[in-house]
Scaffold this motif. Sequence first.
Motif, mmCIF file in Angstrom:
data_model
loop_
_atom_site.group_PDB
_atom_site.id
_atom_site.type_symbol
_atom_site.label_atom_id
_atom_site.label_comp_id
_atom_site.label_asym_id
_atom_site.label_seq_id
_atom_site.Cartn_x
_atom_site.Cartn_y
_atom_site.Cartn_z
ATOM 1 N N THR A 1 0.902 -1.204 0.048
ATOM 2 C CA THR A 1 0.049 -0.021 0.015
ATOM 3 C C THR A 1 0.905 1.298 -0.027
ATOM 4 N N TRP A 2 2.042 1.144 0.494
ATOM 5 C CA TRP A 2 2.897 2.527 0.517
ATOM 6 C C TRP A 2 3.822 2.341 -0.672
ATOM 7 N N TRP A 3 3.560 3.130 -1.527
ATOM 8 C CA TRP A 3 4.149 3.201 -2.823
ATOM 9 C C TRP A 3 5.683 3.882 -2.743
ATOM 10 N N GLY A 4 5.577 4.761 -1.726
ATOM 11 C CA GLY A 4 6.925 5.241 -1.564
ATOM 12 C C GLY A 4 8.111 4.469 -1.215
ATOM 13 N N ILE A 5 8.034 3.133 -0.738
ATOM 14 C CA ILE A 5 8.889 2.328 -0.340
ATOM 15 C C ILE A 5 8.901 0.996 -1.328
ATOM 16 N N PRO A 6 10.179 0.541 -2.015
ATOM 17 C CA PRO A 6 10.124 -0.745 -3.021
ATOM 18 C C PRO A 6 10.371 -1.844 -1.862
ATOM 19 N N ALA A 7 10.138 -3.119 -2.644
ATOM 20 C CA ALA A 7 10.074 -4.203 -1.985
ATOM 21 C C ALA A 7 11.561 -4.559 -2.135
ATOM 22 N N GLY A 8 12.138 -5.683 -1.514
ATOM 23 C CA GLY A 8 13.363 -6.184 -1.530
ATOM 24 C C GLY A 8 14.057 -5.854 -0.051
ATOM 25 N N ASN A 9 15.265 -4.958 -0.072
ATOM 26 C CA ASN A 9 15.789 -4.804 1.010
ATOM 27 C C ASN A 9 15.613 -3.592 1.542
ATOM 28 N N GLU A 10 14.089 -3.264 1.462
ATOM 29 C CA GLU A 10 13.512 -1.721 1.933
ATOM 30 C C GLU A 10 13.404 -1.593 3.403
ATOM 31 N N HIS A 11 13.629 -2.828 4.146
ATOM 32 C CA HIS A 11 13.375 -2.460 5.512
ATOM 33 C C HIS A 11 14.566 -1.521 6.128
ATOM 34 N N THR A 12 15.617 -1.631 5.528
ATOM 35 C CA THR A 12 16.776 -0.862 5.820
ATOM 36 C C THR A 12 16.536 0.528 5.378
ATOM 37 N N ASN A 13 16.178 0.513 3.824
ATOM 38 C CA ASN A 13 16.013 1.814 3.117
ATOM 39 C C ASN A 13 14.954 2.621 4.052
ATOM 40 N N ALA A 14 14.072 1.970 4.192
ATOM 41 C CA ALA A 14 12.566 2.611 4.810
ATOM 42 C C ALA A 14 12.960 3.194 6.161
ATOM 43 N N ASP B 1 8.007 -8.069 10.225
ATOM 44 C CA ASP B 1 7.830 -6.615 10.158
ATOM 45 C C ASP B 1 9.225 -6.189 9.362
ATOM 46 N N TRP B 2 9.756 -7.243 8.650
ATOM 47 C CA TRP B 2 10.966 -6.568 7.818
ATOM 48 C C TRP B 2 10.687 -5.785 6.556
ATOM 49 N N ASP B 3 9.333 -5.910 6.274
ATOM 50 C CA ASP B 3 8.957 -5.158 4.917
ATOM 51 C C ASP B 3 7.888 -4.278 5.465
ATOM 52 N N PRO B 4 7.898 -2.829 5.249
ATOM 53 C CA PRO B 4 6.938 -2.001 5.702
ATOM 54 C C PRO B 4 5.478 -2.212 5.237
ATOM 55 N N ASN B 5 5.547 -2.676 4.012
ATOM 56 C CA ASN B 5 4.230 -3.098 3.499
ATOM 57 C C ASN B 5 3.863 -4.384 3.964
ATOM 58 N N ASN B 6 4.167 -5.026 4.795
ATOM 59 C CA ASN B 6 3.758 -6.182 5.629
ATOM 60 C C ASN B 6 3.043 -5.730 6.846
ATOM 61 N N ARG B 7 3.249 -4.631 7.283
ATOM 62 C CA ARG B 7 2.902 -3.988 8.664
ATOM 63 C C ARG B 7 1.331 -4.121 8.469
ATOM 64 N N GLY B 8 0.571 -3.948 9.691
ATOM 65 C CA GLY B 8 -0.908 -3.718 9.638
ATOM 66 C C GLY B 8 -1.436 -4.916 9.018
#
Length: 615
Positions: free
Chosen positions: A511-524, A582-589
């Motif tokens: 849902t959060w398009w500002g963050i890509p998948a992959g190693n985005e937990h660090t990037n986020a 919780d490693w992926d911001p788009n897996n929260r909630g």
Amino acid sequence: MIVRSRSQTLALAVGIFLLILGLLRLPQLIAASPEILNIYTRLIQPILRHGPPPHDEYCDLHQTHPAATTDGLVRPSITLAALLNTLEVMQSHFYTIWQGQWPGAIDWTAAVMGTQVSATLTAMTEAWRHRTSLTPSHAYTQEVQEHENAINRYFTQITSFYFGENAFSLRTQAYDDMLWVVLGWLEAVSFITLHSALHYNRSGLPYDVFNSPSLNSTQWYAQQFIPQFAHRARVFYDLAAKGWDTSLCGGGMVWNPHLAPYKNAITNQLFISASIGMYLRFPGDDNASPFTFKNPVRPATGLPPAKAHDPQYLENAVEAYQWLKTSGMTNRKGLYVDGFHIQGWIGGKNGSIGTGKCDLRNEQVYTYNQGVVLSGLRGLWEATGFRSYLDDGHELIQNVIAATGWDTRGTRWRWQWAGLGRNGVMEEACDSSGTCSQNGHTFKGIFFHHLAYFCGRLPPTGFIADDFITFGADHRLAAWHDNKCEGYGPWLRNNAQAAYLTRDHDGEYGTWWGIPAGNEHTNARNMIDEDGFEVAPEDGTDYRNKDVPLDDTWTLPDDQRRQHWESMEKQSEEMEIPEKSDWDPNNRGRGRTVETQSGGLAVLRALWNVVDSRR
């Protein structure tokens, strides 16, 4: 021996290289379905056959490389292929055909899912137009059959949803919930009509493939569903129209009959779009059900026939938009806030209408409140010929683009909240915190669905029959509208790419398009910690992602009604939410859902319809 010139050989080599690059870098794009693979291959064939298009027609979705995207995407063909894959993932991962439902959806979001699928089928059938110009051959016949099989597969799911939709419950819900149903079945009727006209009309096909013994029909079987779909649209429109109220605020739709009067943007925009949709697209209805029993002596009475293109629908749309436009429901950025309460209103036997005016404004801004009205404005232009409706639509779109931080993208201020996003990417205010409900997950997709409809090419001619009139656009108006919409292309591409990059290894969108998948937990985390990242402020009551406040402003004083609403809210809270890491911001909630998938579907379709299909 086939002899090719040096330029032909070079073009063929480049085409093969691009095809291999796309296949290597996007294995998930075409792996979901053999039908997708077949259609994908057919779409790439023109590049192999005729060489690459002119250099200026190539760019990636970020426009940083002349030939391919960072994921190996080549436009415009790959945009359509990505769209088809997104649809396939949505239907194979989230839809259950024996239930006729997306089990994870709630009633109103399921209605929106049906709308998104029907609209994507429309894009698919329109994309096939160019194939009818090819020389008839056995291969062409096979391609037609493959295309038709894909169309029929998804359309069968729409028909099963007709029976799986929770129509009985929806009749007792809020007025906006009812109007989503209207838009959904009008969309399905429009798709059936278009597909039948394009591909089952002998006079329109240079090669009458459908006269072959294997396809012994000149009329698509789906036309038999038009009366049922139209009837449901009519029933729900009639129910929702009861929400129009002139006793408060001089007009406007009430949101929810179970709560204190609240006149919000979405219900009024839906009423505008549904009304003009009924005027333009409703084919009429002579189904008398449901029947009512007034007393045990007199026989049951049913609904009277409803004629197609009833001018009352047009009158409703014009009146509703005039009320909305003058209601004061836009903020200083030119965006629609959520709605109005009435100061001093008290319900009950000894109640009062208070000021009777819309004077308590909820400043909350949602993305879908900027979108639904766009299809209404497009329809109002077509029905009246008044350019002012198109002007208003383009002004709203430009305000939306500005509110995503488009002008500050790539600068030191790119992470500042701009009103509807940051860095040129649309966001719901709840996206970055992972606190969106199913409502919030659905909103961005709704916006892009209606933008795509608004930016459709204007018809060159109108239509006159009895009391039904539509208008066409002269060359200057059509070119002006096309140029305006083409100007939104870079922003659409930026958002489509942002959404596409949120896919996980299963091809499901976040849902959060500002963050890509992959190693985005660090990037986020780095991005959120970065200086200048601004959390969206809470300017109003976010009742769409949080609970409706159980106070006198929102609820009725009747204890029974309040208990009813508390019970509904409790059920919503107790819905089982799958555990997510919780490693992926788009897996929260709520994580990745059918609603977030529909967002990716809608933004890709908008990119295809408005930009890439025209190249």
